[in-house]
Design a protein around this motif. Structure first.
Motif, short mmCIF file in Angstrom:
data_model
loop_
_atom_site.label_atom_id
_atom_site.label_comp_id
_atom_site.label_asym_id
_atom_site.label_seq_id
_atom_site.Cartn_x
_atom_site.Cartn_y
_atom_site.Cartn_z
N ALA A 1 11.12 4.17 6.50
CA ALA A 1 9.77 3.62 6.64
C ALA A 1 9.72 2.28 5.90
O ALA A 1 9.87 2.25 4.68
CB ALA A 1 8.75 4.59 6.06
N ASP B 1 2.79 1.75 8.58
CA ASP B 1 2.29 3.12 8.42
C ASP B 1 3.48 4.08 8.40
O ASP B 1 4.08 4.36 9.43
CB ASP B 1 1.33 3.47 9.56
N GLN B 2 3.78 4.60 7.23
CA GLN B 2 4.96 5.46 7.07
C GLN B 2 4.85 6.78 7.82
O GLN B 2 5.85 7.46 8.05
CB GLN B 2 5.19 5.76 5.60
N ASN B 3 3.64 7.16 8.23
CA ASN B 3 3.43 8.42 8.93
C ASN B 3 3.42 8.28 10.45
O ASN B 3 3.33 9.28 11.16
CB ASN B 3 2.11 9.05 8.48
N SER C 1 7.32 0.42 4.99
CA SER C 1 6.25 0.33 4.00
C SER C 1 6.49 1.21 2.79
O SER C 1 5.82 1.06 1.77
CB SER C 1 4.92 0.70 4.65
N ASN C 2 7.45 2.14 2.90
CA ASN C 2 7.80 3.02 1.78
C ASN C 2 9.26 3.42 1.94
O ASN C 2 9.56 4.43 2.56
CB ASN C 2 6.92 4.26 1.75
N PRO C 3 10.18 2.63 1.41
CA PRO C 3 11.61 2.88 1.65
C PRO C 3 12.13 4.21 1.10
O PRO C 3 13.24 4.60 1.45
CB PRO C 3 12.29 1.70 0.96
N ASP C 4 11.35 4.88 0.28
CA ASP C 4 11.76 6.22 -0.16
C ASP C 4 11.57 7.26 0.94
O ASP C 4 12.11 8.36 0.86
CB ASP C 4 10.98 6.65 -1.40
N ARG C 5 10.79 6.91 1.96
CA ARG C 5 10.55 7.81 3.09
C ARG C 5 11.66 7.59 4.12
O ARG C 5 11.77 6.52 4.72
CB ARG C 5 9.18 7.56 3.70
N ASN D 1 11.33 12.11 0.82
CA ASN D 1 10.45 11.23 0.06
C ASN D 1 11.10 10.73 -1.22
O ASN D 1 10.42 10.18 -2.09
CB ASN D 1 9.13 11.94 -0.25
N ASP D 2 12.41 10.92 -1.31
CA ASP D 2 13.13 10.46 -2.49
C ASP D 2 14.40 9.71 -2.09
O ASP D 2 15.42 9.78 -2.77
CB ASP D 2 13.47 11.62 -3.42
N HIS E 1 17.77 -0.46 3.49
CA HIS E 1 16.57 -0.56 2.65
C HIS E 1 15.99 -1.96 2.81
O HIS E 1 16.71 -2.97 2.72
CB HIS E 1 16.98 -0.30 1.20
#
Length: 324
Positions: free
Chosen positions: A218, A279-281, A220-224, A243-244, A142
């Motif tokens: 990801a 960019d998480q995607n 930029s979004n560690p839940d991803r 996503n969780d 993380h």
């Protein structure tokens, strides 16, 4: 083999020149390289992925350099066989995690996830393999909570007449206390098409059919969290998205048929994911050709169209858009 170093990444023509940064008398098969915030370079010897003929070059443990690769010191895990990944805690560079893959041909040795709190002076096995031929393969940390760590374990064995590149020791695990305790993550809510054996969905279930697993977060979004799997025989397993933070996973697209592809029927040769830091995607996956998705894995295309078997890449953290 060995390690090579470039210091001219800002040349106007984009080309790099490299100089050897590794002695000839050390193991030349490399599994992982990492750098701490203190500038120390970590090198883990031994290839973690067997080649097409299932030959592999073993290692002699972990090494460090404090002078940019001019000199190296051994830092243990001599019997780890191969190194899957090295993670250095960005808040404490003396705290290091190593995924030790183990020998492809012999059981035992130093296998699993190891942690050092003193810069490699000593190591503790924090995630032990569940079977004699399982070992650590991949790690992800993380970005703002170094106590949350994901680890991929791989049960794999080569005998003269057969490859067994999966098993009950394969799987995805998570620790929220810096490696003290771990839980297996296998809550898959929807499955990639074809990710089943004899009509039974596979996903991340503990199974003799679960092969190599790769994991990435990801930034930029560690839940991803992204995961790619293969089956024991090397064919595609699934590509899954959480996503969780790994509590649950789903197939990347609504049609549940959107695997990256390009695994060539020997997915045990690849098993790596990289996520764009901003960019998480935007996701890349290793394969016969490098595979790229800009919508979180819903659709995929080849990046560059080059067939050389892609194993590694890296986004430049200082120059947006630059990829090595």
């Amino acid at each position: 083999g060995g390690l090579w170093k470039s210091t001219d990444a800002d040349r106007a023509d984009g080309r790099l020149s490299f100089q050897k940064a590794w002695p000839d008398d050390l193991a030349q098969g490399m599994g992982a390289v990492a750098m701490g915030t203190d500038g120390r370079v970590w090198a883990g010897t031994g290839e973690q992925q067997p080649g097409g003929g299932s030959s592999t070059y073993g290692g002699t443990g972990i090494y460090i350099s404090d002078d940019g690769g001019q000199t190296w010191k051994k830092r243990g895990l001599e019997d780890s066989g191969a190194t899957g990944r090295i993670l250095v805690d960005p808040t404490n560079p003396s705290r290091v995690f190593v995924a030790a893959a183990g020998s492809l041909f012999n059981a035992g040795g130093e296998r699993g996830i190891y942690r050092s709190e003193n810069g490699g002076a000593s190591w503790k096995l924090v995630l032990a393999p569940e079977t004699p031929f399982a070992g650590g393969l991949d790690l992800a940390m993380h970005p703002s909570n170094p106590n949350r760590i994901y680890a991929a374990m791989w049960d794999h064995r080569r005998e003269p007449d057969v490859r067994t590149y999966g098993g009950l020791g394969s799987g995805l695990f998570r620790s929220d206390d810096g490696g003290v305790t771990w839980e297996r993550l296998d809550n898959v809510l929807s499955y990639s098409a074809g990710d089943s054996v004899n009509g039974v969905p596979l996903g991340l279930s503990k199974s003799i059919y679960l092969g190599r697993v790769g994991v990435a977060i990801a930034p930029s979004n560690p839940d991803r969290v992204y995961v790619i799997t293969t089956k024991t025989n090397g064919t595609d397993g699934g590509f899954y998205v959480s996503n969780d933070g790994g509590d649950s996973f789903e197939a990347s697209g609504p049609a549940a048929a959107n695997r990256p592809g390009s695994q060539g029927g020997f997915g045990w040769w690849f098993g790596r994911i990289w996520v764009d830091p901003v960019d998480q995607n935007h996701v890349m996956v290793a394969g016969v050709s490098l595979r790229r998705s800009t919508n979180g894995g819903v659709t995929w295309a080849s990046s560059g169209g080059i067939h050389v078997d892609q194993h590694a890449m890296q986004w430049d953290p200082h120059t947006p858009g630059r990829v090595f």
